[in-house]
Design a protein around this motif. Structure first.
Motif, PDB file in Angstrom:
ATOM      1  N   LYS A  69      19.715   9.323 -10.631  1.00 38.87           N
ATOM      2  CA  LYS A  69      20.988   8.607 -10.604  1.00 38.87           C
ATOM      3  C   LYS A  69      21.247   8.014 -11.982  1.00 38.87           C
ATOM      4  CE  LYS A  69      23.545   5.115  -8.001  1.00 38.87           C
ATOM      5  NZ  LYS A  69      23.482   4.143  -6.887  1.00 38.87           N
ATOM      6  N   PRO A  70      22.414   8.283 -12.572  1.00 35.36           N
ATOM      7  CA  PRO A  70      22.695   7.777 -13.920  1.00 35.36           C
ATOM      8  C   PRO A  70      23.184   6.329 -13.890  1.00 35.36           C
ATOM      9  CG  PRO A  70      24.530   9.079 -13.134  1.00 35.36           C
ATOM     10  CD  PRO A  70      23.461   9.173 -12.070  1.00 35.36           C
ATOM     11  N   ASP A  71      23.311   5.763 -15.075  1.00 40.02           N
ATOM     12  CA  ASP A  71      23.890   4.439 -15.258  1.00 40.02           C
ATOM     13  C   ASP A  71      25.414   4.561 -15.145  1.00 40.02           C
ATOM     14  OD1 ASP A  71      24.727   1.957 -16.095  1.00 40.02           O
ATOM     15  OD2 ASP A  71      24.020   2.158 -18.146  1.00 40.02           O
ATOM     16  N   TYR A  72      26.019   3.735 -14.298  1.00 38.52           N
ATOM     17  CA  TYR A  72      27.464   3.789 -14.086  1.00 38.52           C
ATOM     18  C   TYR A  72      28.208   2.655 -14.770  1.00 38.52           C
ATOM     19  CZ  TYR A  72      27.447   7.621 -10.745  1.00 38.52           C
ATOM     20  OH  TYR A  72      27.344   8.861 -10.185  1.00 38.52           O
ATOM     21  N   SER A  73      27.552   1.885 -15.629  1.00 35.04           N
ATOM     22  CA  SER A  73      28.188   0.708 -16.216  1.00 35.04           C
ATOM     23  C   SER A  73      29.339   1.063 -17.162  1.00 35.04           C
ATOM     24  CB  SER A  73      27.145  -0.139 -16.950  1.00 35.04           C
ATOM     25  OG  SER A  73      26.565   0.573 -18.024  1.00 35.04           O
ATOM     26  N   GLN A  74      29.358   2.286 -17.720  1.00 32.47           N
ATOM     27  CA  GLN A  74      30.436   2.689 -18.620  1.00 32.47           C
ATOM     28  C   GLN A  74      31.243   3.852 -18.041  1.00 32.47           C
ATOM     29  OE1 GLN A  74      29.282   2.408 -23.001  1.00 32.47           O
ATOM     30  NE2 GLN A  74      27.276   2.785 -22.057  1.00 32.47           N
ATOM     31  N   TYR A  75      31.228   3.953 -16.733  1.00 32.78           N
ATOM     32  CA  TYR A  75      31.812   5.104 -16.042  1.00 32.78           C
ATOM     33  C   TYR A  75      33.280   5.326 -16.394  1.00 32.78           C
ATOM     34  CZ  TYR A  75      33.273   8.010 -12.058  1.00 32.78           C
ATOM     35  OH  TYR A  75      33.786   9.011 -11.267  1.00 32.78           O
ATOM     36  N   ASP A  76      34.049   4.249 -16.556  1.00 30.43           N
ATOM     37  CA  ASP A  76      35.479   4.374 -16.825  1.00 30.43           C
ATOM     38  C   ASP A  76      35.792   4.561 -18.310  1.00 30.43           C
ATOM     39  OD1 ASP A  76      36.433   4.210 -14.175  1.00 30.43           O
ATOM     40  OD2 ASP A  76      36.101   2.042 -14.183  1.00 30.43           O
ATOM     41  N   MET A  77      34.781   4.534 -19.151  1.00 29.29           N
ATOM     42  CA  MET A  77      34.988   4.761 -20.584  1.00 29.29           C
ATOM     43  C   MET A  77      34.957   6.257 -20.863  1.00 29.29           C
ATOM     44  SD  MET A  77      32.656   3.393 -23.773  1.00 29.29           S
ATOM     45  CE  MET A  77      32.905   1.677 -23.298  1.00 29.29           C
ATOM     46  N   PRO A  78      35.924   6.782 -21.630  1.00 22.73           N
ATOM     47  CA  PRO A  78      35.898   8.219 -21.949  1.00 22.73           C
ATOM     48  C   PRO A  78      34.576   8.628 -22.585  1.00 22.73           C
ATOM     49  CG  PRO A  78      37.988   7.249 -22.610  1.00 22.73           C
ATOM     50  CD  PRO A  78      37.102   6.107 -22.195  1.00 22.73           C
ATOM     51  N   TYR A 116      24.592  16.337 -10.828  1.00 23.50           N
ATOM     52  CA  TYR A 116      23.648  17.143 -11.601  1.00 23.50           C
ATOM     53  C   TYR A 116      23.234  16.336 -12.817  1.00 23.50           C
ATOM     54  CZ  TYR A 116      22.102  20.516 -15.124  1.00 23.50           C
ATOM     55  OH  TYR A 116      21.399  21.152 -16.108  1.00 23.50           O
ATOM     56  N   ASN A 117      21.922  16.086 -12.938  1.00 30.57           N
ATOM     57  CA  ASN A 117      21.438  15.185 -13.984  1.00 30.57           C
ATOM     58  C   ASN A 117      20.037  15.609 -14.424  1.00 30.57           C
ATOM     59  OD1 ASN A 117      20.891  13.102 -15.715  1.00 30.57           O
ATOM     60  ND2 ASN A 117      20.713  11.529 -14.130  1.00 30.57           N
ATOM     61  N   PRO A 118      19.928  16.426 -15.464  1.00 28.36           N
ATOM     62  CA  PRO A 118      18.623  16.893 -15.933  1.00 28.36           C
ATOM     63  C   PRO A 118      17.965  15.956 -16.936  1.00 28.36           C
ATOM     64  CG  PRO A 118      20.323  18.013 -17.152  1.00 28.36           C
ATOM     65  CD  PRO A 118      21.028  17.087 -16.192  1.00 28.36           C
ATOM     66  N   PHE A 119      18.249  14.650 -16.859  1.00 38.20           N
ATOM     67  CA  PHE A 119      17.771  13.696 -17.856  1.00 38.20           C
ATOM     68  C   PHE A 119      17.006  12.539 -17.225  1.00 38.20           C
ATOM     69  CE2 PHE A 119      21.980  15.286 -19.270  1.00 38.20           C
ATOM     70  CZ  PHE A 119      21.540  16.070 -20.329  1.00 38.20           C
ATOM     71  N   LYS A 120      16.039  12.016 -17.958  1.00 38.23           N
ATOM     72  CA  LYS A 120      15.344  10.812 -17.526  1.00 38.23           C
ATOM     73  C   LYS A 120      16.206   9.572 -17.752  1.00 38.23           C
ATOM     74  CE  LYS A 120      10.709  12.644 -18.481  1.00 38.23           C
ATOM     75  NZ  LYS A 120       9.461  12.483 -19.297  1.00 38.23           N
ATOM     76  N   GLN A 121      17.010   9.585 -18.829  1.00 41.00           N
ATOM     77  CA  GLN A 121      17.917   8.487 -19.125  1.00 41.00           C
ATOM     78  C   GLN A 121      19.324   9.062 -19.290  1.00 41.00           C
ATOM     79  OE1 GLN A 121      16.318   5.462 -22.059  1.00 41.00           O
ATOM     80  NE2 GLN A 121      15.052   7.214 -22.594  1.00 41.00           N
ATOM     81  N   SER A 122      20.306   8.443 -18.623  1.00 42.91           N
ATOM     82  CA  SER A 122      21.641   9.015 -18.693  1.00 42.91           C
ATOM     83  C   SER A 122      22.701   7.998 -18.278  1.00 42.91           C
ATOM     84  CB  SER A 122      21.753  10.244 -17.790  1.00 42.91           C
ATOM     85  OG  SER A 122      21.512   9.891 -16.441  1.00 42.91           O
ATOM     86  N   SER A 123      23.925   8.284 -18.641  1.00 38.59           N
ATOM     87  CA  SER A 123      25.109   7.541 -18.224  1.00 38.59           C
ATOM     88  C   SER A 123      26.092   8.505 -17.579  1.00 38.59           C
ATOM     89  CB  SER A 123      25.778   6.861 -19.420  1.00 38.59           C
ATOM     90  OG  SER A 123      24.916   5.922 -20.020  1.00 38.59           O
ATOM     91  N   ALA A 124      26.886   7.997 -16.667  1.00 45.71           N
ATOM     92  CA  ALA A 124      27.884   8.812 -15.982  1.00 45.71           C
ATOM     93  C   ALA A 124      29.242   8.711 -16.684  1.00 45.71           C
ATOM     94  CB  ALA A 124      28.018   8.391 -14.531  1.00 45.71           C
ATOM     95  N   TYR A 125      30.010   9.780 -16.589  1.00 46.34           N
ATOM     96  CA  TYR A 125      31.370   9.768 -17.101  1.00 46.34           C
ATOM     97  C   TYR A 125      32.275  10.498 -16.116  1.00 46.34           C
ATOM     98  CZ  TYR A 125      31.304  14.749 -18.449  1.00 46.34           C
ATOM     99  OH  TYR A 125      31.271  16.133 -18.410  1.00 46.34           O
ATOM    100  N   ARG A 126      33.581  10.262 -16.246  1.00 48.40           N
ATOM    101  CA  ARG A 126      34.547  10.985 -15.415  1.00 48.40           C
ATOM    102  C   ARG A 126      35.686  11.593 -16.224  1.00 48.40           C
ATOM    103  NH1 ARG A 126      39.248   8.152 -14.119  1.00 48.40           N
ATOM    104  NH2 ARG A 126      39.291   5.961 -14.758  1.00 48.40           N
ATOM    105  N   ARG A 127      35.761  11.246 -17.514  1.00 46.19           N
ATOM    106  CA  ARG A 127      36.849  11.779 -18.353  1.00 46.19           C
ATOM    107  C   ARG A 127      36.412  11.815 -19.805  1.00 46.19           C
ATOM    108  NH1 ARG A 127      40.303   7.182 -20.166  1.00 46.19           N
ATOM    109  NH2 ARG A 127      39.315   5.291 -19.429  1.00 46.19           N
TER     110      ARG A 127
END
Length: 285
Positions: free
Chosen positions: A14-23, A274-285
């Motif tokens: 599961k990625p970090d969603y704290s910056q999800y709304d940031m491009p 889909y997340n092939p990383f140990k450390q990651s952030s989520a994005y939507r745009r």
């Protein structure tokens, strides 16, 4: 052959969603800027400093048609000194630091409007390059913003390493490669096995690999097989750090596996994409 731990969602954390709304482009450039400022410190910058940031993107199936390797190269200018700028590079300012930068992101020249990449065409073309009927294309090195937009358009996972500080000689090698690509004599071809040696056509991996030597081999038996996406850029980093003549250009250690940071697409908050990383952030745009 690299261990394919980046393939097909083996990790799916599961990625970090704290910056999800940031491009995504803004997430990436902020991470680059923060990493560079950490190395520069808060004091006077008395000399030019140089950095590279390797990247890759790929989809869940790690299909070569949806994979790409690219690299950004940055020069932070010394404070209050006469500027000797590099012609044609993008200039900018961030927190009173002036910089110039470019990206080597080698693709067909019209890939932004025609993103239908021909990699293998014809029976047996994966094994036998002479059976590959994919055409040549005029090449173009896209900038970082354009390249990230290509990844976002197909909701790919994006991998970033660094920034790593390098010597001026390392920066100059990157500029030399950019000038070579801009010269118009080399075309783009995803499967370049028959053409890279004679400088006819190269793919994205070979455009950024071996900045001191053109067209190295990679992959199983030197064929380049599976050298795309994250595996491709990982192979480039291994080459950078294994060869004495380029390893000396790095001013800090490189850990190809543990330095990876990912950005993964999620269509809504809180899910496990889909997340092939140990450390990651989520994005939507």
């Amino acid at each position: 052959m690299l261990t394919l731990d980046t393939h097909a969602g083996i990790l799916d954390r599961k990625p970090d969603y704290s910056q999800y709304d940031m491009p995504l482009y803004e997430q990436i450039t902020n991470r680059i800027k923060d990493g560079i400022l950490e190395r520069l410190g808060g004091g006077h910058n008395s000399q030019d400093r140089y950095f590279i940031v390797p990247f890759a993107y790929q989809n869940k199936g790690n299909a070569p048609e949806f994979s790409h390797s690219f690299i950004s190269v940055i020069r932070v200018l010394a404070d209050r000194k006469q500027l000797h700028l590099t012609e044609g590079l993008r200039r900018g300012f961030y927190k009173n630091r002036e910089f110039e930068a470019f990206t080597i992101s080698w693709l067909p020249h019209d890939f932004d409007t025609n993103p239908n990449l021909c990699v293998f065409k014809g029976c047996g073309s994966r094994l036998f390059p002479r059976m590959n009927a994919c055409p040549f294309s005029p090449g173009k090195s896209f900038n970082l913003e354009e390249t990230i937009r290509l990844a976002v358009n197909v909701k790919n996972a994006v991998c970033m390493w660094g920034p790593y500080e390098v010597t001026q000689a390392g920066f100059d090698l990157g500029v030399q490669r950019l000038r070579l690509l801009e010269g118009g004599t080399i075309k783009y071809r995803a499967d370049d096995r028959l053409y890279r040696k004679d400088h006819i056509a190269i793919n994205c991996f070979h455009a950024m690999a071996g900045l001191d030597q053109l067209y190295p081999n990679g992959g199983l038996f030197g064929t380049g097989f599976k050298m795309w996406g994250i595996n491709g850029t990982a192979r480039v980093l291994m080459e950078y750090t294994d060869k004495i003549n380029f390893r000396s250009q790095f001013l800090e250690p490189v850990d190809e596996k543990n330095d990876r940071y990912g950005f993964v697409y999620a269509d809504k908050p809180g899910i496990r994409p889909y997340n092939p990383f140990k450390q990651s952030s989520a994005y939507r745009r």
